[in-house]
Design an enzyme around this catalytic site. Structure first.
Site, short mmCIF file in Angstrom:
data_model
loop_
_atom_site.label_atom_id
_atom_site.label_comp_id
_atom_site.label_asym_id
_atom_site.label_seq_id
_atom_site.Cartn_x
_atom_site.Cartn_y
_atom_site.Cartn_z
N HIS A 1 0.85 -1.19 0.00
CA HIS A 1 0.00 0.00 0.00
C HIS A 1 0.88 1.24 0.00
O HIS A 1 1.96 1.24 0.60
CB HIS A 1 -0.89 0.02 1.25
N ASP B 1 -7.96 -5.41 -0.11
CA ASP B 1 -8.37 -6.25 -1.24
C ASP B 1 -7.97 -7.70 -1.10
O ASP B 1 -8.33 -8.52 -1.94
CB ASP B 1 -7.77 -5.66 -2.53
C1 SDX Z 1 -6.25 0.09 -2.86
O1 SDX Z 1 -4.50 4.62 -1.96
C2 SDX Z 1 -5.42 3.98 -1.37
O2 SDX Z 1 -5.82 4.34 -0.29
C3 SDX Z 1 -5.98 2.78 -2.12
C4 SDX Z 1 -7.00 1.94 -1.36
C5 SDX Z 1 -8.28 2.70 -1.09
O3 SDX Z 1 -9.01 2.33 -0.14
O4 SDX Z 1 -8.60 3.64 -1.88
O5 SDX Z 1 -6.45 1.50 -0.12
C6 SDX Z 1 -7.41 0.72 -2.15
O6 SDX Z 1 -6.00 0.44 -3.98
C7 SDX Z 1 -5.37 -0.88 -2.10
C8 SDX Z 1 -4.14 -1.36 -2.94
C9 SDX Z 1 -4.60 -2.44 -3.91
N1 SDX Z 1 -3.52 -2.79 -4.86
C10 SDX Z 1 -2.87 -3.99 -4.78
O7 SDX Z 1 -3.05 -4.80 -3.88
C11 SDX Z 1 -1.94 -4.23 -5.95
C12 SDX Z 1 -0.61 -4.80 -5.41
N2 SDX Z 1 0.05 -3.71 -4.69
C13 SDX Z 1 1.04 -2.93 -5.43
O8 SDX Z 1 0.77 -2.78 -6.80
C14 SDX Z 1 1.49 -1.70 -4.67
O9 SDX Z 1 1.76 -2.09 -3.39
C15 SDX Z 1 0.58 -0.48 -4.62
C16 SDX Z 1 0.14 -0.05 -5.97
C17 SDX Z 1 -0.61 -0.75 -3.78
C18 SDX Z 1 1.40 0.64 -3.98
O10 SDX Z 1 2.37 1.01 -4.89
P1 SDX Z 1 3.51 2.10 -4.49
O11 SDX Z 1 3.14 2.83 -3.28
O12 SDX Z 1 3.79 2.89 -5.73
O13 SDX Z 1 4.70 1.20 -4.08
P2 SDX Z 1 5.69 0.55 -5.09
O14 SDX Z 1 4.93 -0.06 -6.23
O15 SDX Z 1 6.75 1.54 -5.42
O16 SDX Z 1 6.30 -0.65 -4.23
C19 SDX Z 1 7.35 -0.38 -3.32
C20 SDX Z 1 8.25 -1.61 -3.44
C21 SDX Z 1 8.64 -1.91 -4.88
O17 SDX Z 1 9.90 -2.54 -4.85
P3 SDX Z 1 11.24 -1.61 -5.13
O18 SDX Z 1 10.98 -0.91 -6.46
O19 SDX Z 1 11.33 -0.68 -3.98
O20 SDX Z 1 12.36 -2.63 -5.19
O21 SDX Z 1 7.51 -2.77 -2.98
C22 SDX Z 1 7.35 -3.67 -4.06
C23 SDX Z 1 7.62 -2.93 -5.36
O22 SDX Z 1 8.18 -3.80 -6.32
N3 SDX Z 1 5.96 -4.12 -4.01
C24 SDX Z 1 5.54 -5.37 -4.17
C25 SDX Z 1 4.16 -5.32 -3.99
N4 SDX Z 1 3.77 -4.07 -3.75
C26 SDX Z 1 4.89 -3.32 -3.77
N5 SDX Z 1 6.21 -6.50 -4.43
C27 SDX Z 1 5.45 -7.62 -4.54
N6 SDX Z 1 4.09 -7.67 -4.39
C28 SDX Z 1 3.42 -6.52 -4.12
N7 SDX Z 1 2.10 -6.55 -3.95
#
Ligand code: SDX
EC number: 2.3.3.16
Length: 429
Positions: free
Chosen positions: A306, A364
């Protein structure tokens, strides 16, 4: 609001910037005059360090896993309140008295029908159209029906539009589902509460009476509460930006639905369940955890991570409890998806990669298992998220319009394209 100041040095220039403190949470550095004083923009793709507005509606402490709506913890609202009470709280800022709640319930209930011509919009879609595509189209179409509630400068018209949105989303969502499965639309019934009405509109058929299961209706209502609002997330920011131009409120909500659809946002509940089904069994989890950690593999654990929560999403804990309640009520024992989800969570929470990156289950992760058990196909999961989030979008839209600082949102950019150059005739290219 107390004010300090920060000094920014750029070359031989230094600029004093006001630092503002809110009630709780991080201070903000007001950079409104930065470009005028330094001819430079700030740069923050994804807005990881950017506050877009002042708000009184929702507060999240991502490190502590805290979520407050108008100051009330989500755990208490989910335990003691109902969804329409939370809607009232988000819209008006206070919990309603018994009389206010009764009046609000009555007003919402008596706006649940949609114009009969709305049903014609559905027939233009293929039956196998994704229900979120139908929602984008049909909610946007509402903007063609209610011209008596679109003068956004009129607080009364804004509130009428707000109530219409909250009241009609379940009806449109249920129609999208019925159209998808080829069953006739079911009209709302005014003697049912919000969640019961929605379940009946989805699952009743003309051939027999539909009896609402109160345990499942309570679970549905609680799921709506958990999804109601969440500060300046991507879809809420979309609604605020669309609304900042003075656009029709129904069209702004349609924009929010479009943004929510993405798998990185609200679409993650559908993607998470599809992921659990693809993993299929506990012994395949290590393979997928390895893929999630592999920088060369685009696969991510859906329902994990998140932008704000660097601790357990408090909503996910309540959702997990609701999952067990629903499966228990339905007599579903040893659900293989739940088994995979709980083992995946256990492994991920002990894995160095997820610990170091502070990746926890979000709302989720468990919602899909619950919604599937309630009888919804995965394609309807994000529709239910949009249904519940409508009150958050509309409360934030109202707050944006009432904000005296409100102006059309218009970000700038860092230009990295070609410098000015002259046209070359095709004969010389
Ligand atoms: C919702 O914003 C809100 O409040 C949203 C929400 C709401 O109520 O409105 O809470 C609802 O959207 C919840 C999130 C649902 N999405 C997912 O579950 C999809 C999987 N999660 C990721 O795509 C990610 O965690 C996000 C999109 C939720 C957050 O992305 P960020 O903040 O841009 O973080 P990032 O992608 O830069 O990740 C940071 C690191 C990365 O590694 P590095 O580049 O630092 O090496 O963590 C890793 C990412 O690769 N990472 C994951 C991961 N999520 C982040 N690695 C594996 N699996 C994951 N799920």
């Amino acid at each position: 609001m107390t004010e300090q100041s920060a000094t920014l040095k750029i070359g031989d220039k230094s600029v004093d910037l006001a630092v503002k403190s809110g009630t709780i949470g991080p201070d903000v550095i007001d950079i409104g005059a930065l470009y005028k004083n330094t001819a430079s923009f700030t740069y923050d793709p994804g807005f990881t360090s950017t506050a877009s507005c002042e708000s009184k509606i929702t507060y999240i402490d991502g490190d502590e896993g805290v979520l407050l709506h108008r100051g009330y913890p989500i755990e208490q609202l989910a335990e003691h309140g109902d969804f329409l009470e939370v809607c009232y709280l988000l819209l008006y800022g206070e919990l309603p008295t018994a009389a206010q709640k009764k009046d609000f319930d009555y007003r919402v209930t008596h706006h649940t029908m949609v114009h009969e011509q709305m049903s014609r919009f559905f027939t233009g879609f293929r039956r196998d159209a994704h229900p979120m595509a139908v929602m984008c189209g049909c909610v946007g179409a509402l903007s063609a029906f209610y011209h008596d509630s679109t003068d956004i400068t009129d607080p009364h018209q804004r509130m009428v539009a707000s109530l219409r949105m909250i009241a009609k989303m379940p009806t449109i969502a249920a129609m999208a589902y019925k159209y998808h499965i080829g069953q006739p639309f079911v009209y709302p019934k005014n003697d049912l509460d919000y969640a019961s009405n929605f379940l009946r509109m989805c699952f009743a058929v003309p051939c027999e009476e539909y009896v609402v299961n109160p345990v499942l209706a309570r679970a549905m209502d609680r799921i709506f509460i958990l999804h109601a609002d969440h500060e300046q997330n991507a879809s809420t920011s979309t609604v605020r930006l669309a609304g900042s131009s003075g656009a029709n409120p129904f069209a702004c909500i349609a924009a929010g639905i479009a943004c929510l659809w993405g798998p990185a946002h609200g679409g993650a509940n559908e993607a998470a369940l599809n992921m659990l089904q693809e993993i299929g069994s506990v012994d395949r989890i290590p393979e997928y955890v390895a893929r999630a950690k592999d920088k060369n593999d685009p696969f991510r654990l859906m329902g994990f991570g998140h932008r704000v929560y660097k601790n357990y999403d408090p909503r996910a804990k309540i959702m997990q409890k609701t999952t067990h309640e629903v499966l228990g009520e339905l007599g579903i024992k040893d659900d293989p998806l739940l088994e995979v989800a709980m083992e995946l969570e256990r492994i991920a929470l002990t894995d160095e990669y997820f610990i170091e990156k502070k990746l926890y289950p979000n709302i989720d992760f468990y919602s899909g298992i619950t919604l599937k058990a309630l009888g919804f196909p995965t394609t309807m999961f994000t529709v239910l998220f949009a249904l519940a989030r409508t009150v958050g979008w509309i409360a934030q839209w109202n707050e944006m319009i009432e904000d005296p600082q409100q102006r059309i949102g218009r970000p700038r950019q860092l230009y990295i394209g070609e410098p000015k150059r002259d046209y070359v005739p095709v004969s010389k290219r």
